[in-house]
Design a protein around this motif. Structure first.
Motif, PDB file in Angstrom:
ATOM      1  N   PRO A 175       0.875  -1.616   0.078  1.00 23.56           N
ATOM      2  CA  PRO A 175       0.097   0.224  -0.081  1.00 23.56           C
ATOM      3  C   PRO A 175       0.692   1.186   0.038  1.00 23.56           C
ATOM      4  CG  PRO A 175      -0.805  -1.590   1.806  1.00 23.56           C
ATOM      5  CD  PRO A 175       0.303  -2.048   1.517  1.00 23.56           C
ATOM      6  N   VAL A 176       0.533   2.265  -1.092  1.00 22.91           N
ATOM      7  CA  VAL A 176       1.336   3.538  -0.638  1.00 22.91           C
ATOM      8  C   VAL A 176       0.681   4.159   0.313  1.00 22.91           C
ATOM      9  CG1 VAL A 176       1.610   3.404  -3.327  1.00 22.91           C
ATOM     10  CG2 VAL A 176      -0.621   4.223  -2.279  1.00 22.91           C
ATOM     11  N   ILE A 177       1.879   4.918   0.353  1.00 17.52           N
ATOM     12  CA  ILE A 177       1.184   6.656   1.513  1.00 17.52           C
ATOM     13  C   ILE A 177      -0.047   6.676   2.073  1.00 17.52           C
ATOM     14  CG2 ILE A 177       1.671   8.993   3.054  1.00 17.52           C
ATOM     15  CD1 ILE A 177       4.926   8.311   1.790  1.00 17.52           C
ATOM     16  N   ALA A 178      -0.780   7.213   0.291  1.00  9.89           N
ATOM     17  CA  ALA A 178      -1.836   8.023   0.597  1.00  9.89           C
ATOM     18  C   ALA A 178      -2.888   6.627   1.169  1.00  9.89           C
ATOM     19  CB  ALA A 178      -2.131   7.849  -1.319  1.00  9.89           C
ATOM     20  N   TYR A 179      -2.705   5.932   1.204  1.00 17.55           N
ATOM     21  CA  TYR A 179      -3.565   4.884   1.230  1.00 17.55           C
ATOM     22  C   TYR A 179      -3.627   4.593   2.930  1.00 17.55           C
ATOM     23  CZ  TYR A 179      -5.524   0.079   3.828  1.00 17.55           C
ATOM     24  OH  TYR A 179      -5.374  -0.714   4.135  1.00 17.55           O
ATOM     25  N   PHE A 180      -3.069   5.680   2.959  1.00 20.89           N
ATOM     26  CA  PHE A 180      -3.012   5.424   5.018  1.00 20.89           C
ATOM     27  C   PHE A 180      -3.605   6.733   5.220  1.00 20.89           C
ATOM     28  CE2 PHE A 180       0.234   2.828   4.671  1.00 20.89           C
ATOM     29  CZ  PHE A 180      -0.049   0.822   5.237  1.00 20.89           C
ATOM     30  N   LEU A 181      -3.364   7.996   4.301  1.00 23.49           N
ATOM     31  CA  LEU A 181      -3.941  10.211   4.154  1.00 23.49           C
ATOM     32  C   LEU A 181      -5.260   9.728   4.462  1.00 23.49           C
ATOM     33  CD1 LEU A 181      -0.901  10.830   2.942  1.00 23.49           C
ATOM     34  CD2 LEU A 181      -0.946  11.098   5.415  1.00 23.49           C
ATOM     35  N   PHE A 182      -5.749   8.893   3.480  1.00 19.49           N
ATOM     36  CA  PHE A 182      -6.519   8.398   2.722  1.00 19.49           C
ATOM     37  C   PHE A 182      -7.811   7.706   4.081  1.00 19.49           C
ATOM     38  CE2 PHE A 182      -5.361   9.989  -1.695  1.00 19.49           C
ATOM     39  CZ  PHE A 182      -5.672  10.898  -1.598  1.00 19.49           C
ATOM     40  N   ASN A 183      -7.422   6.948   4.409  1.00 21.00           N
ATOM     41  CA  ASN A 183      -8.242   5.977   5.230  1.00 21.00           C
ATOM     42  C   ASN A 183      -8.759   6.771   6.838  1.00 21.00           C
ATOM     43  OD1 ASN A 183      -9.137   3.526   4.302  1.00 21.00           O
ATOM     44  ND2 ASN A 183      -7.303   3.560   3.637  1.00 21.00           N
ATOM     45  N   GLY A 184      -7.624   7.518   7.185  1.00 24.27           N
ATOM     46  CA  GLY A 184      -7.121   7.836   8.224  1.00 24.27           C
ATOM     47  C   GLY A 184      -7.941   8.515   8.385  1.00 24.27           C
TER      48      GLY A 184
END
Length: 381
Positions: free
Chosen positions: A302-311
């Motif tokens: 998973p890319v970093i955006a995965y964690f940012l958006f889901n956060g």
């Protein structure tokens, strides 16, 4: 300074943050009939927001006000107290609701009666609360937008495969072409939330004001980020899920301001059902499942955006649970006490005049506050 900004910009747009492995921004050049979202297109949402504010001004003035009068909402004019430095200073710096002992002390300091000080604070507090007509206008605008966006969203989505099978949101990602309907859906939604931020200072201020600020910022951040990363299919589903419940609430508010209690109660119950279905059931079980779980089938890293958006989506879900708690409190009071009052709004205190009563008070209150000055003057805005 320019070097620092250039470095920060390069870090922000680093492909490893936004894109799957072996995908760069160069792949997002329009080609072979494929059209991709561009970050610079988001700049257009600011002027679009001002266009919406112009539309809001005319719709509130020429549609909402006549509708309010047709529903029996009167144009209430507030009785404005004469400026008093002592009381104004206490009101701003100490308390809007002074205790009885403080009122007695202020009355002595101003050389007037306790009753006049109480009336001054009552009238001053009322100036901080929007009139019922103003609240109706705000609810009408939100109702109009949410209803329009819900209808438009359904028209844009009903024939799309990902509306029925959410797995389709990831098929072909990230090289999914941008449709004209998706472009305008995004532009309208982001512009609307910008317009709400621009008017936070003049709109009806409620106790959950901070929650609204967080919600608007999170919504703009999510929509803008999903636009840049081409999560547009999921983004349109998120917007549709949110808007389909909101117009019921705004309709209930309008009829509440008009004192159409049975209609208001019915609309609020419909809103509550829609809210819990869309925000408490569909959003976590449908949307969050697609954003948290399904991407792992398309990429093992998973890319970093995965964690940012889901956060940010989890923050939104936290707000949903908070608002769901408030709705349950209102429903509980309605079921057991037959009272559907919204705890978030302040109530106006009895001290205002209608257009029909204006003549009887136009000469003002003759009680003095000192030998030659009036503490209170029953004049209008």
């Amino acid at each position: 300074m320019a070097h620092i900004l250039k470095t920060l910009n390069s870090w922000f747009w680093w492909e490893n943050i936004w894109m799957p492995i072996n995908v760069t921004w160069a792949h997002f050049v329009d080609r072979d009939g494929l059209v991709f979202p561009k970050a610079h297109q988001l700049y257009a949402t600011i002027p679009y927001a001002f266009v919406l504010l112009i539309i809001r001004f005319f719709s509130e003035r020429y549609i909402a006000i006549p509708l309010a009068k047709a529903l029996g909402i009167k144009n209430v004019r507030r009785v404005k107290p004469q400026p008093n430095p002592v009381l104004e200073s206490y009101f701003r710096e100490c308390s809007k609701h002074p205790s009885q002992s403080d009122i007695q002390g202020l009355a002595k300091k101003c050389n007037c009666t306790v009753r006049l000080v109480e009336k001054w604070f009552r009238r001053r507090r009322n100036l901080e609360i929007p009139t019922v007509l103003r609240k109706f206008q705000e609810a009408f605008w939100r109702f109009s937008f949410y209803l329009t966006s819900s209808i438009a969203g359904f028209i844009f989505l009903y024939d799309k495969p990902w509306f029925y099978d959410i797995w389709q949101t990831w098929v072909g990602y990230p090289f999914q072409t941008l449709l004209p309907s998706q472009y305008w859906y995004y532009m309208a939604e982001i512009s609307f939330y910008w317009s709400l931020l621009f008017t936070l200072g003049i709109d009806n201020r409620r106790k959950d004001f901070l929650a609204h600020v967080v919600h608007h910022l999170a919504a703009i951040g999510l929509m803008s980020g999903s636009w840049c990363a081409n999560y547009v299919r999921l983004g349109t589903l998120v917007m549709f899920v949110h808007d389909t419940a909101d117009f019921w609430l705004e309709a209930a508010k309008m009829f509440n301001y008009a004192h159409w209690e049975k209609t208001c109660n019915m609309l609020f119950i419909i809103f509550s059902i829609a809210f819990f279905i869309t925000r408490i059931i569909l959003f976590p079980c449908w949307i969050l499942r697609a954003t948290l779980y399904q991407p792992t089938f398309y990429s093992t890293t998973p890319v970093i955006a995965y964690f940012l958006f889901n956060g940010q989506l989890l923050i939104l879900q936290g707000l949903h649970l908070y608002w769901g708690y408030l709705i349950l409190k209102i429903l509980k009071r309605f079921i057991f006490l037959k009272d559907l009052k919204d705890d978030r709004s302040d109530e106006e205190e009895e001290d205002s005049v209608t257009d029909n009563e204006e003549e009887s008070i136009k000469n003002g209150n003759k009680n003095s506050c000192g030998s030659s000055k009036h503490l209170l003057n029953s004049s209008h805005h």
